[in-house]
Write a protein that holds these residues in place. Structure first.
Motif, mmCIF file in Angstrom:
data_model
loop_
_atom_site.group_PDB
_atom_site.id
_atom_site.type_symbol
_atom_site.label_atom_id
_atom_site.label_comp_id
_atom_site.label_asym_id
_atom_site.label_seq_id
_atom_site.Cartn_x
_atom_site.Cartn_y
_atom_site.Cartn_z
ATOM 1 N N VAL A 20 0.846 -1.204 0.000
ATOM 2 C CA VAL A 20 0.000 0.000 0.000
ATOM 3 C C VAL A 20 0.877 1.249 0.000
ATOM 4 O O VAL A 20 0.608 2.209 -0.728
ATOM 5 N N ALA A 21 1.932 1.246 0.777
ATOM 6 C CA ALA A 21 2.834 2.405 0.834
ATOM 7 C C ALA A 21 3.550 2.637 -0.493
ATOM 8 O O ALA A 21 3.966 3.754 -0.793
ATOM 9 N N ALA A 22 3.672 1.596 -1.317
ATOM 10 C CA ALA A 22 4.342 1.732 -2.617
ATOM 11 C C ALA A 22 3.458 2.416 -3.660
ATOM 12 O O ALA A 22 3.948 2.862 -4.691
ATOM 13 N N ILE A 23 2.160 2.518 -3.391
ATOM 14 C CA ILE A 23 1.252 3.182 -4.341
ATOM 15 C C ILE A 23 1.513 4.681 -4.269
ATOM 16 O O ILE A 23 1.585 5.257 -3.178
ATOM 17 N N PRO A 24 1.652 5.339 -5.409
ATOM 18 C CA PRO A 24 2.008 6.768 -5.414
ATOM 19 C C PRO A 24 0.973 7.644 -4.707
ATOM 20 O O PRO A 24 -0.222 7.396 -4.798
ATOM 21 N N ALA A 25 1.460 8.672 -4.022
ATOM 22 C CA ALA A 25 0.611 9.651 -3.346
ATOM 23 C C ALA A 25 0.911 11.031 -3.927
ATOM 24 O O ALA A 25 1.994 11.271 -4.461
ATOM 25 N N LEU A 26 -0.073 11.916 -3.838
ATOM 26 C CA LEU A 26 0.046 13.235 -4.443
ATOM 27 C C LEU A 26 -0.802 14.213 -3.641
ATOM 28 O O LEU A 26 -1.878 13.853 -3.165
ATOM 29 N N ARG A 27 -0.338 15.456 -3.484
ATOM 30 C CA ARG A 27 -1.146 16.489 -2.821
ATOM 31 C C ARG A 27 -2.133 17.062 -3.844
ATOM 32 O O ARG A 27 -1.775 17.331 -4.974
ATOM 33 N N PHE A 28 -3.378 17.236 -3.388
ATOM 34 C CA PHE A 28 -4.410 17.761 -4.281
ATOM 35 C C PHE A 28 -4.171 19.234 -4.559
ATOM 36 O O PHE A 28 -3.856 20.019 -3.677
ATOM 37 N N ASN A 29 -4.326 19.570 -5.838
ATOM 38 C CA ASN A 29 -4.226 20.948 -6.285
ATOM 39 C C ASN A 29 -5.309 21.126 -7.345
ATOM 40 O O ASN A 29 -5.332 20.383 -8.331
ATOM 41 N N SER A 30 -6.201 22.071 -7.172
ATOM 42 C CA SER A 30 -7.338 22.221 -8.085
ATOM 43 C C SER A 30 -6.887 22.504 -9.518
ATOM 44 O O SER A 30 -7.599 22.191 -10.468
ATOM 45 N N GLU A 31 -5.710 23.061 -9.712
ATOM 46 C CA GLU A 31 -5.214 23.331 -11.061
ATOM 47 C C GLU A 31 -4.764 22.042 -11.747
ATOM 48 O O GLU A 31 -4.861 21.911 -12.962
#
Length: 146
Positions: free
Chosen positions: A66-77
């Motif tokens: 699960v930790a290997a799945i990419p994460a990203l911060r949300f940005n409306s743009e």
């Protein structure tokens, strides 16, 4: 004399008919309860077997995978489609700078906490049901090739 004899016979027949009717109704009730308890026991046993099989089939991903799945911060743009701005698990709208996980095969995104909880019990994407089981294997192969 004839009429008193007829009354006695009619009364005896009516009494016998009433007794037979009452015995019939009581036997139907008793048989119904016996059948009901047997079917409840069979249903209970069958449902226990179904639950055990379902528990055996439900397998989540390991925390490392699960930790290997990419994460990203949300940005409306960054997220242009309106469908991409809502978590399909909790149906909550993404807020600026919330951390999301992006499924590698299908690209669906979810709140980090929502999808991590989901992946503890399931090994598929909640939207398209693509299996994510081989992500850990792919990451191991990629790290070996580097």
């Amino acid at each position: 004399m004839m009429s008193s004899g007829m009354n006695l016979i009619t009364t005896a027949i009516a009494f016998a008919t009433s007794v037979i009717f009452i015995v019939f109704i009581c036997s139907r009730i008793i048989c119904g309860r016996i059948r009901g308890s047997q079917s409840r026991q069979m249903f209970h046993t069958q449902s226990e077997i179904d639950l055990q099989q379902a528990e055996e089939q439900i397998r989540g991903l390991e925390p490392v995978v699960v930790a290997a799945i990419p994460a990203l911060r949300f940005n409306s743009e960054t997220f242009t489609y309106i469908e991409d701005t809502q978590c399909s698990i909790c149906l909550g709208d993404y807020q600026e700078k919330q951390v999301l996980r992006i499924m590698p095969k299908c690209g669906h995104n979810f709140h980090l906490s929502c999808i991590d909880l989901w992946l503890r019990k399931q090994s598929t994407c909640p939207v398209c049901r693509l299996p994510l089981q081989d992500i850990g294997e792919t990451k191991q192969i990629e790290s070996c090739n580097i």
